[in-house]
Design an enzyme around this catalytic site. Sequence first.
Site, PDB file in Angstrom:
ATOM      1  N   GLY A 103      -3.729  -3.226  -3.578  1.00 45.03           N
ATOM      2  CA  GLY A 103      -2.916  -3.051  -4.782  1.00 45.03           C
ATOM      3  C   GLY A 103      -3.154  -4.159  -5.798  1.00 45.03           C
ATOM      4  O   GLY A 103      -4.226  -4.784  -5.817  1.00 45.03           O
ATOM      5  N   ASP A 128       2.678   2.610  -2.990  1.00 49.59           N
ATOM      6  CA  ASP A 128       3.601   2.474  -4.125  1.00 49.59           C
ATOM      7  C   ASP A 128       3.178   3.250  -5.381  1.00 49.59           C
ATOM      8  O   ASP A 128       3.992   3.463  -6.275  1.00 49.59           O
ATOM      9  CB  ASP A 128       3.757   0.993  -4.505  1.00 49.59           C
ATOM     10  CG  ASP A 128       4.332   0.159  -3.372  1.00 49.59           C
ATOM     11  OD1 ASP A 128       5.033   0.731  -2.520  1.00 49.59           O
ATOM     12  OD2 ASP A 128       4.075  -1.060  -3.344  1.00 49.59           O
ATOM     13  N   GLY A 171       8.358   1.551  -2.539  1.00 45.21           N
ATOM     14  CA  GLY A 171       7.777   1.699  -3.877  1.00 45.21           C
ATOM     15  C   GLY A 171       7.685   0.384  -4.618  1.00 45.21           C
ATOM     16  O   GLY A 171       7.253   0.344  -5.761  1.00 45.21           O
ATOM     17  N   ARG A 254       4.695   3.835   5.801  1.00 41.16           N
ATOM     18  CA  ARG A 254       3.307   3.376   5.606  1.00 41.16           C
ATOM     19  C   ARG A 254       2.350   3.908   6.666  1.00 41.16           C
ATOM     20  O   ARG A 254       1.139   3.739   6.556  1.00 41.16           O
ATOM     21  CB  ARG A 254       3.262   1.837   5.621  1.00 41.16           C
ATOM     22  CG  ARG A 254       3.861   1.198   4.399  1.00 41.16           C
ATOM     23  CD  ARG A 254       3.106  -0.035   3.943  1.00 41.16           C
ATOM     24  NE  ARG A 254       3.043  -1.083   4.905  1.00 41.16           N
ATOM     25  CZ  ARG A 254       3.644  -2.272   4.779  1.00 41.16           C
ATOM     26  NH1 ARG A 254       4.380  -2.520   3.724  1.00 41.16           N
ATOM     27  NH2 ARG A 254       3.500  -3.180   5.696  1.00 41.16           N
TER      28      ARG A 254
HETATM   29  O1  F6P Z   1       3.269  -2.481  -1.223  1.00 45.76           O
HETATM   30  C1  F6P Z   1       3.584  -1.665  -0.146  1.00 45.76           C
HETATM   31  C2  F6P Z   1       4.949  -2.001   0.397  1.00 45.76           C
HETATM   32  O2  F6P Z   1       5.202  -1.158   1.505  1.00 45.76           O
HETATM   33  C3  F6P Z   1       6.093  -1.910  -0.615  1.00 45.76           C
HETATM   34  O3  F6P Z   1       6.523  -0.579  -0.785  1.00 45.76           O
HETATM   35  C4  F6P Z   1       7.124  -2.806   0.016  1.00 45.76           C
HETATM   36  O4  F6P Z   1       7.995  -3.338  -0.951  1.00 45.76           O
HETATM   37  C5  F6P Z   1       6.289  -3.887   0.651  1.00 45.76           C
HETATM   38  O5  F6P Z   1       4.988  -3.337   0.836  1.00 45.76           O
HETATM   39  C6  F6P Z   1       6.790  -4.393   1.968  1.00 45.76           C
HETATM   40  O6  F6P Z   1       5.873  -5.326   2.441  1.00 45.76           O
HETATM   41  P1  F6P Z   1       5.955  -6.016   3.875  1.00 45.76           P
HETATM   42  O7  F6P Z   1       5.676  -4.991   4.917  1.00 45.76           O
HETATM   43  O8  F6P Z   1       4.897  -7.087   3.825  1.00 45.76           O
HETATM   44  O9  F6P Z   1       7.331  -6.587   3.967  1.00 45.76           O
END
Ligand code: F6P
Length: 320
Positions: A103, A128, A171, A254
Amino acid sequence: MVKRVGVLTSGGDAPGMNAAIRAVIRAGIINGLRMYAIFEGYKGLIDDDIIEVDRTFVSEILMRGGTILRSARLKEFKEEAYQLKAIEILKSHKIDALVVIGGDGTYRGGLDLAKHGINVIGIPATIDNDIASSDFTIGFDTCLNTIVQSVDKLRDTTSSHQRCSIIEVMGNTNGDLALYGGTACGVDLILSPEYNPPMEEVINKLRHIRMNRARHALVLVSEKLIPDLEGFASEIRQKTGFDTRVEVLGRLQRGGSPSASDRVLAARLGVKAIDLLLEGKSGHAVGIVNNQITSFPFEQALTMKKKSGIELINVISTLK
Ligand code: F6P
């Protein structure tokens, strides 16, 4: 002319990253390039976690979720000392080009390395859908389908118990997952950064639903929008009479095998990334705009404003 190309995935993993890795490595090899897998994103690059790979390295991964290259978030990569270390490691392998899959944070790292003379191409992969230079990012469609399946299931129990379910989706700061997911599931209310009415309006809508239309309600909320979701639910409970529950879908969004649409997008973008490197391009992010595969300089990709989900707000209110 580039000869040796490294590939990495960085940031939150997204379904379809493996399909993109496969496309990049196979397209590179077929064009006579030597291909290198870099594990754990920019962290693995600095730690020299790198191997040369052949086409069999990416066999049987197309349908797998996650990323076989593993991923990481390395905040320190903003610092030049880390970037210089990465350049030194790349030079030690004679790697002159990189394809970075992820991203906006991944693009920022790629831009920094491009400024230091490495040929870098970015591929948008994040659930996202918050990369403005591409109508869709790899992983968004699969995640959306996961949300649809989850919300459909929650609808069964919500209606059976005549409740109000507040469902939080991911998101980051982009509302596309909520807006598209809410449209696909016909939920009663969607709250996202693009549409965030005052509490009084939310309560009035839910009261109206309870008294006139149905004895249950589904509300989809973007993450990070409402800091205290349990408090929010409790206010709804008190003011509408709905037995209200909070459901946070979390990281299950995810996971999973990528959808056909994400696999095809990954294949198209992966091949384009190698084409651009062969044309001598660097510092660009590939993307899909109006179903055409295209590319934008990283600087532009990082400053453009995302609009795609906003037009759904009208559709949603028309169908209520
Ligand atoms: O960027 C993908 C994402 O899943 C976002 O939707 C979310 O805010 C973030 O990553 C969460 O990240 P992590 O798993 O590192 O806490």
